[in-house]
Design a protein around this motif. Sequence first.
Motif, PDB file in Angstrom:
ATOM      1  N   SER A 246      26.383 -82.033  40.710  1.00 20.79           N
ATOM      2  CA  SER A 246      27.881 -81.773  41.462  1.00 20.79           C
ATOM      3  C   SER A 246      28.070 -80.827  41.989  1.00 20.79           C
ATOM      4  O   SER A 246      28.343 -79.846  43.778  1.00 20.79           O
ATOM      5  CB  SER A 246      28.693 -81.040  40.288  1.00 20.79           C
ATOM      6  OG  SER A 246      27.985 -80.661  39.619  1.00 20.79           O
TER       7      SER A 246
ATOM      8  N   CYS B  55      35.105 -74.378  43.357  1.00 25.05           N
ATOM      9  CA  CYS B  55      35.245 -76.441  43.816  1.00 25.05           C
ATOM     10  C   CYS B  55      33.960 -77.115  42.967  1.00 25.05           C
ATOM     11  O   CYS B  55      33.081 -76.730  43.528  1.00 25.05           O
ATOM     12  CB  CYS B  55      36.537 -76.991  44.876  1.00 25.05           C
ATOM     13  SG  CYS B  55      38.028 -76.434  44.911  1.00 25.05           S
ATOM     14  N   CYS B  56      34.357 -77.926  42.341  1.00 30.77           N
ATOM     15  CA  CYS B  56      33.230 -78.775  42.344  1.00 30.77           C
ATOM     16  C   CYS B  56      33.703 -80.070  42.301  1.00 30.77           C
ATOM     17  O   CYS B  56      34.801 -80.762  41.623  1.00 30.77           O
ATOM     18  CB  CYS B  56      33.062 -78.140  40.164  1.00 30.77           C
ATOM     19  SG  CYS B  56      31.110 -79.105  39.687  1.00 30.77           S
ATOM     20  N   THR B  57      32.400 -81.116  42.640  1.00 32.99           N
ATOM     21  CA  THR B  57      32.447 -82.793  42.433  1.00 32.99           C
ATOM     22  C   THR B  57      31.807 -83.153  41.816  1.00 32.99           C
ATOM     23  O   THR B  57      29.938 -82.540  41.869  1.00 32.99           O
ATOM     24  CB  THR B  57      32.800 -82.886  44.178  1.00 32.99           C
ATOM     25  OG1 THR B  57      33.003 -81.855  45.038  1.00 32.99           O
ATOM     26  CG2 THR B  57      32.775 -84.273  44.066  1.00 32.99           C
TER      27      THR B  57
ATOM     28  N   CYS C 247      35.183 -79.417  33.968  1.00 33.51           N
ATOM     29  CA  CYS C 247      33.864 -79.222  34.687  1.00 33.51           C
ATOM     30  C   CYS C 247      32.446 -78.805  33.813  1.00 33.51           C
ATOM     31  O   CYS C 247      32.561 -78.241  32.839  1.00 33.51           O
ATOM     32  CB  CYS C 247      34.556 -78.088  35.654  1.00 33.51           C
ATOM     33  SG  CYS C 247      33.974 -76.930  36.627  1.00 33.51           S
TER      34      CYS C 247
ATOM     35  N   MET D 149      38.464 -81.929  34.647  1.00 34.07           N
ATOM     36  CA  MET D 149      38.793 -82.221  36.688  1.00 34.07           C
ATOM     37  C   MET D 149      40.054 -83.399  37.188  1.00 34.07           C
ATOM     38  O   MET D 149      40.228 -84.012  36.520  1.00 34.07           O
ATOM     39  CB  MET D 149      36.927 -82.591  36.718  1.00 34.07           C
ATOM     40  CG  MET D 149      36.350 -81.739  36.613  1.00 34.07           C
ATOM     41  SD  MET D 149      34.587 -82.640  36.688  1.00 34.07           S
ATOM     42  CE  MET D 149      34.162 -82.754  38.774  1.00 34.07           C
TER      43      MET D 149
END
Length: 388
Positions: free
Chosen positions: A276, A343-345, A361, A368
């Motif tokens: 991420s 922010c985390c993806t 997350c 998320m």
Amino acid sequence: MWFHWLNDPQEMMRPQFTRFVKEELFKMRCGEELIIVSLDQRGRIAHSNVIHMMLTWTSDNIEQNTIQVKVVPHNISLIIQNELKQGIYGIEASSESWHVGPKIDSITSDLVRNIDSQINAWKMEVKGIIEEVTSQSTPYDSEKEKLLWQQQTAWTLHLLAPQINDWIHEEKYIFLYGGNNIKWIREFIFKVREVASKTQMNFELAYIGKNKMIRGIINKERMSYCALDDSFGVWWFWARLRSMFLSRIQYLEMTNHLVKEYNNDEILQGLKKLLSNENKNATIEGWVLLSKGSEVVVCGHGSKMLQAINDYEIWKENIDATKSFGQAFKDHHEILSKDKHSCCTLEYPISLSKIPENERCPECSRRMQKFLTFTCCHDPDVDYDSDE
């Protein structure tokens, strides 16, 4: 040696595989991820998607977990002969030893020769049985993937970055870092070196990010070591970690873990953090993983890790006989981590059999948001520049 062309595949395919192709493979649409189905020599499905296992485990790992015969000691005949001789008490002290000794030695040698030939025959027979079994199977099967993961009980640097094994064996403090912000990278390296001079400790730093431009600057200015030297090395490292992440999910599914229990798996959560942080859509300027030898101490966003190293004068008093530098650093980082997160993806391939409905997350454990993303299939996620 593990891949074979078939002149007439229809003769080798089992009905189950034909049904699998019709019901599953024909559902795949253009743009979906490549899958590789592994079959045994009888045409049965050994693994429905082995590509992640192939990228995660080397052939050495797989071969070490195959059936094999251990080599029988070359001096086993001598050992048996000595044991037999020791079982005859008083022969040397006897006045009749000149008469019975040669006869006993002769029949003992004959017995040992017979035992030796029987052992060799046993080895050949067992080897033949094993070859027959392995010729009807494949090294890429679900049970072998399960066995390989059962040997990994913790998220360690041995599992993640074999490129720096020398540092790992020397039990050094290692900072692995990545990101696209050269200003943050310069400041972080400067602060680590400043703390190193104060503590007289030898920290090792290595950039393992995907950004080609950043890697070039680091090499040119000799700021730190780059563990990934070229484009292929970068691609392989991150493709392997992503495959490891998906292979771990397959393993948890095989061992009947519920999807909601995935958040308790240390290895899976560690891989989520790295993937991420280095995702193209991530909004952080950098990230850092600190380890002591193979043991991962902490992994976090660059801003928090830089703040923790900046605050060294605050928490250095916590370093004592019971608390190491790494533990004191981790404790202070956890205090900072209570603040707002970036922010985390996290990305899952649509071909994965089970995708969590509610993903947490890896940084703050909050739920998320889910988005549908289209990614260009001819634009590999490697060596991207921050201005692209």
